[in-house]
Scaffold this active site. Structure first.
Site, PDB file in Angstrom:
ATOM      1  N   GLU A 239       0.885  -1.174   0.000  1.00  0.00           N
ATOM      2  CA  GLU A 239       0.000   0.000   0.000  1.00  0.00           C
ATOM      3  C   GLU A 239       0.914   1.212   0.000  1.00  0.00           C
ATOM      4  OE1 GLU A 239      -3.133   0.890   0.018  1.00  0.00           O
ATOM      5  OE2 GLU A 239      -3.792  -1.178  -0.281  1.00  0.00           O
ATOM      6  N   CYS A 273      -2.878   8.605   4.119  1.00  0.00           N
ATOM      7  CA  CYS A 273      -2.637   8.276   2.703  1.00  0.00           C
ATOM      8  C   CYS A 273      -3.810   8.752   1.868  1.00  0.00           C
ATOM      9  CB  CYS A 273      -2.478   6.777   2.487  1.00  0.00           C
ATOM     10  SG  CYS A 273      -1.891   5.876   3.895  1.00  0.00           S
TER      11      CYS A 273
END
Ligand code: ADP
Length: 467
Positions: A239, A273
């Site tokens: 990720e 994020c």
């Protein structure tokens, strides 16, 4: 304020003397000081970083968790219970080591417990890859850290955990709880340190797979180290970064949009994020909308994240602060700085900032802080905006504010992003029902907390991409 101080005081004098837990042994290495981003005078604790010898010891001791799936599930559920029982200590560490606010710490604990229980409920009978290296970032130092480990353990792997160098204390505390719940020492070992420890743990042939969350650059390094040194087909579940955009058209409800933007760009000091980085506003509403947005920014309070009145706390460390400040300075020099709040004196703060750009293509890299970029677009140029967003190559989150139904369908189908949010803030995921994860340079998939995640931690052949 008294209540907050009272809640804090039991922890204020608590010095964490964390050392690596390597097959149960304490480590004699020189301890590194862990910092508090909101308070340079505070030392939340110290931690000894893993040496080459420690890494070797850990690799030699690592043994997959052979207990039956039901027993692994029981123990992982017990870890979730222990996290909840120890919430006070967890909040205090998250606050002092990572600069987390109370709401952020609460959300993080909840997400970590959700991951534990979801993977426990879906634990497969043993078919592990073997040794899984889990490398986690500092921005969700409990939730992402726990999610990776819980998935790898639920599948019966031995885990070598390398938390971010900024946040080893919460990792140490969490691993202590995992061992207390009954996870064997040989199935779970903590190796604190910087990138070199991560590099060693992703380039040893005894490692079977890697779960990583962090920057795209590091993910690429890890992938090439794995291709060179690990068995062919060793899974990498990554990720990574994002260049997250939002489009606001002239039919959007302005108050709703402004509120969603402020939350998406500035909460957690922009260090998610998923955070909004580049806002596109339709040209005819842009001047008035920008005025509303800067007004909402003026109402934000920047400071100690422990105060419930604070909207935006510090960024993680001085290196991050200097990098973001340089980006703002360039914008100032070029006359593109539209709005900036005042920054507190002590601590690694960046105040919410608004910078004008022509489009997302002007951003050379992800700015991981409370800095929002704004561009305007003509009504006929919507597809050009979508093209520019897709052309970044990233695809993590995307937001759309409109009241035109056809547009919702068109835009959400055309934009490449793992998580799309319409007429709401660009935040959050729900373990089990709305999993989180990106496309393209933002990640390999499958999404964390989704139905296809666990299978990538097993030796079964599984699809590499998508849900
Ligand atoms: P961030 O910008 O979030 O700090 P990084 O990708 O630098 O992102 O860090 C994420 C995690 O990856 C941290 O735990 C870090 O120590 C680790 N890391 C950094 N470099 C490497 C590397 N070459 N190999 C493996 N892990 C690394």
């Amino acid at each position: 304020l008294d209540a907050i101080e009272a809640a804090r005081s039991p922890f204020a004098s608590h010095q964490w003397k964390a050392a690596p837990l390597i097959a149960g042994k304490a480590n004699p290495n020189t301890p590194e000081r862990v910092e508090n981003p909101a308070d340079p005078a505070d030392t939340p604790g110290t931690v000894a970083w893993a040496s080459k010898a420690d890494i070797e010891t850990a690799l030699a001791a690592a043994a997959p968790w052979t207990a039956r799936a039901s027993e692994r599930a029981t123990i992982l559920n017990r870890v979730a219970d222990l996290y909840e029982e120890n919430h006070g200590e967890i909040f205090a560490i998250l606050h002092r080591e990572a600069g987390k606010s109370i709401p952020d710490a609460v959300a993080e604990l909840r997400e970590a417990a959700d991951f534990l229980r979801y993977y426990a409920a879906n634990a497969p009978e043993a078919d592990p890859v073997g040794i899984f290296t889990c490398i986690s970032p500092w921005n969700f130092p409990l939730a992402i850290f726990t999610g990776q480990i819980a998935a790898a353990l639920a599948a019966g792997n031995a885990v070598l955990s390398k938390p971010a160098e900024q946040t080893p204390l919460i990792a140490h505390f969490a691993i202590t709880l995992m061992h207390r719940a009954g996870v064997p020492q040989t199935a779970l070992q903590l190796l604190p340190g910087a990138g070199d420890v991560g590099a060693a743990l992703t380039s040893d042939a005894r490692v079977g797979g890697v779960a990583f969350t962090g920057s795209t650059d590091t993910a690429l390094k890890i992938r090439s180290a794995m291709v060179k040194n690990l068995a062919p087909g060793a899974p990498l579940i990554a990720e990574t970064g994002g260049m997250n955009a939002m489009i606001v058209d002239s039919t959007a409800l302005p108050e709703q949009a402004v509120q969603a933007i402020v939350e998406s760009a500035f909460q957690s000091a922009g260090q998610r994020c998923s955070a909004l980085r580049c806002l596109y506003v339709q040209e005819d509403i842009a001047p008035h909308f920008t005025e509303m947005l800067t007004g909402a920014m003026d109402a934000l309070s920047v400071g100690n994240p422990w105060l419930l009145s604070t909207d935006c706390g510090p960024v993680i460390d001085e290196e991050a602060r200097v990098g973001i400040a340089a980006h703002i300075q360039t914008a100032r020099a070029e006359g593109r700085l539209l709005h900036e709040l005042k920054t507190p004196n002590a601590g690694t703060y960046i105040a919410p900032t608004l910078i004008r750009v022509n489009g997302i293509g002007d951003l050379e890299r992800e700015i991981f802080g409370p800095v929002l970029h704004i561009a305007s677009f003509k009504s006929g140029d919507l597809d050009r905006v979508i093209h520019a967003i897709n052309a970044t190559g990233y695809g993590l989150t995307f937001g759309l504010m409109t009241r035109i139904d056809d547009r919702v369908q068109h835009v959400t189908e055309a934009v490449h992003a793992g998580n799309i949010y319409v007429n709401r803030n660009q935040i959050g995921a729900i373990v089990g029902s709305q999993p989180f994860g990106g496309e393209g340079m933002s990640g390999t998939g499958p999404k964390a907390g989704g139905p296809h995640y666990l299978i990538r931690f097993t030796a079964r052949t599984a699809p590499r991409k998508g849900e």
